[in-house]
Write a protein that holds these residues in place. Sequence first.
Motif, PDB file in Angstrom:
ATOM      1  N   LYS A 204      39.049  22.129 -24.070  1.00  0.00           N
ATOM      2  CA  LYS A 204      39.050  21.971 -25.601  1.00  0.00           C
ATOM      3  C   LYS A 204      40.132  22.865 -26.446  1.00  0.00           C
ATOM      4  O   LYS A 204      40.993  22.506 -27.033  1.00  0.00           O
ATOM      5  CB  LYS A 204      37.615  22.327 -26.222  1.00  0.00           C
ATOM      6  CG  LYS A 204      37.515  21.766 -27.821  1.00  0.00           C
ATOM      7  CD  LYS A 204      36.244  22.292 -28.209  1.00  0.00           C
ATOM      8  CE  LYS A 204      36.469  21.866 -29.754  1.00  0.00           C
ATOM      9  NZ  LYS A 204      36.617  20.853 -30.162  1.00  0.00           N
ATOM     10  N   TYR A 205      40.175  24.024 -25.981  1.00  0.00           N
ATOM     11  CA  TYR A 205      41.044  25.074 -26.474  1.00  0.00           C
ATOM     12  C   TYR A 205      42.607  24.687 -26.015  1.00  0.00           C
ATOM     13  O   TYR A 205      43.452  25.081 -26.696  1.00  0.00           O
ATOM     14  CB  TYR A 205      40.707  26.461 -26.059  1.00  0.00           C
ATOM     15  CG  TYR A 205      39.121  26.649 -26.654  1.00  0.00           C
ATOM     16  CD1 TYR A 205      39.231  26.998 -28.270  1.00  0.00           C
ATOM     17  CD2 TYR A 205      38.190  27.157 -25.953  1.00  0.00           C
ATOM     18  CE1 TYR A 205      37.971  27.334 -28.622  1.00  0.00           C
ATOM     19  CE2 TYR A 205      36.802  27.430 -26.634  1.00  0.00           C
ATOM     20  CZ  TYR A 205      36.993  27.370 -27.966  1.00  0.00           C
ATOM     21  OH  TYR A 205      35.702  27.772 -28.550  1.00  0.00           O
TER      22      TYR A 205
ATOM     23  N   SER B 124      44.003  22.119 -27.964  1.00  0.00           N
ATOM     24  CA  SER B 124      44.245  22.209 -29.216  1.00  0.00           C
ATOM     25  C   SER B 124      45.659  23.322 -29.312  1.00  0.00           C
ATOM     26  O   SER B 124      46.410  23.385 -30.046  1.00  0.00           O
ATOM     27  CB  SER B 124      43.299  23.317 -29.886  1.00  0.00           C
ATOM     28  OG  SER B 124      41.996  22.746 -29.814  1.00  0.00           O
TER      29      SER B 124
ATOM     30  N   SER C 183      41.833  19.208 -33.248  1.00  0.00           N
ATOM     31  CA  SER C 183      40.694  20.065 -32.755  1.00  0.00           C
ATOM     32  C   SER C 183      39.430  19.184 -32.086  1.00  0.00           C
ATOM     33  O   SER C 183      38.886  19.542 -31.403  1.00  0.00           O
ATOM     34  CB  SER C 183      40.230  20.964 -34.189  1.00  0.00           C
ATOM     35  OG  SER C 183      39.588  20.054 -34.973  1.00  0.00           O
TER      36      SER C 183
END
Length: 401
Positions: A276-277, A280, A286
């Motif tokens: 997920k990061y 981003s 996000s």
Amino acid sequence: MKISLFFIGIVWLFSIVGNIYFELGYKPLSLITVSVFFYVPFVLLILSFLLPSKRVILSKNSVPSIKLKRLVDFSYIFCLIFIFFVVVKSDVLKLSFYDYFLLRRGGEVDGGGSITGYGFIDTMLTLIIYPILVSLTLIQIAFVSVTDQVEKSRFLLLILLMLSYTYVLQVNYPIFFFILVIFFFIINNVGVKGTIVNRNVLKVFSFFFILLFLILASAVNRYGSFDLVGILFYYPATYFTIGPSIFDINLNNPQSLLHDSTYGINLLGQLLLPLKYLFSIVGFESDYFTPASIQNVTYLNEKINISESGIKNVNAFGTVLFSWYRDFGLFGVFISPIAYGLCVWYLSTRVDIFSIACFYLLLCNGIMGLTVSPLDQAHFTLVFIILFILSWRFKWKSLGC
């Protein structure tokens, strides 16, 4: 092992029977949900009788490596310093017991805001410190299992850290987990000749009941009175019976997240969180990718009404079957208790410290899975990694079976 699976099966059976027959005011369950929640304890009870059980005798002269012991000690020291810092920076020392409880848990939205004033520290407390404490607990229990000796100083420090964490966050799951570990350790050793439990029955049970008293004291504080019947119905009776209702409401709602299949990703827990990061960082929105476990937690945190007449809004208690169903549908529900029972059995036959620790971890989550899904909790998959790091140099010399 056999008695543990049997006990877990009985608790799951209590859940569905209590939901149906206790006068708790829940909406009637659909036939498929009733079948599912009867099927799970049926499988566990059958496996508790069919699976062979053996006890491995280990050499008490086997000693863990110095490097590992230093790593374990470093973990204790790290948690001690971290929690001490949190206590100093929080309102724990400024407010009375009751006022601090109202701050953390008294509002409609639990949490009472930031604990220390530092968001990173607060996040570390739940995502890093708690998994380490769980891992250290399991390492201690595994160590006692193979040496029949209790490292009293470490064990007392562990209890202090668990109680401190529990008080700072005003949550009961750390002590509940600790009680479950001790309980399963007792029932797996009490009838075995020569074990520390068998030699010190009075001391062990006294310690166990002290832990139960702590949970009761916490429940009294939350409930607001010393009404034991009311406490029993409000907490254990409710906590362990609402899972089928929440599952049923989602099962019968075509728009529910439960029907958004993840094809096995749920089993990875929050190991996919770094992705997920990563997305981003490279410029994606996000919300482009969110691990299934986080989706589940966010979705189940929304309160729903499970009352047959009136309003009874509850949240969070999706049970582990929510994760398994979302992964593989009814096949996931069918295979989950079988896979769980076989994993518990396999770990019970292993002689390494990692397997013993994982054995008790799975036993505890066999009970806790009736409330929230362990697969959705940030600490669950991380505990396996920490256990491996802390225990990979433990070597035990088997003397036979």
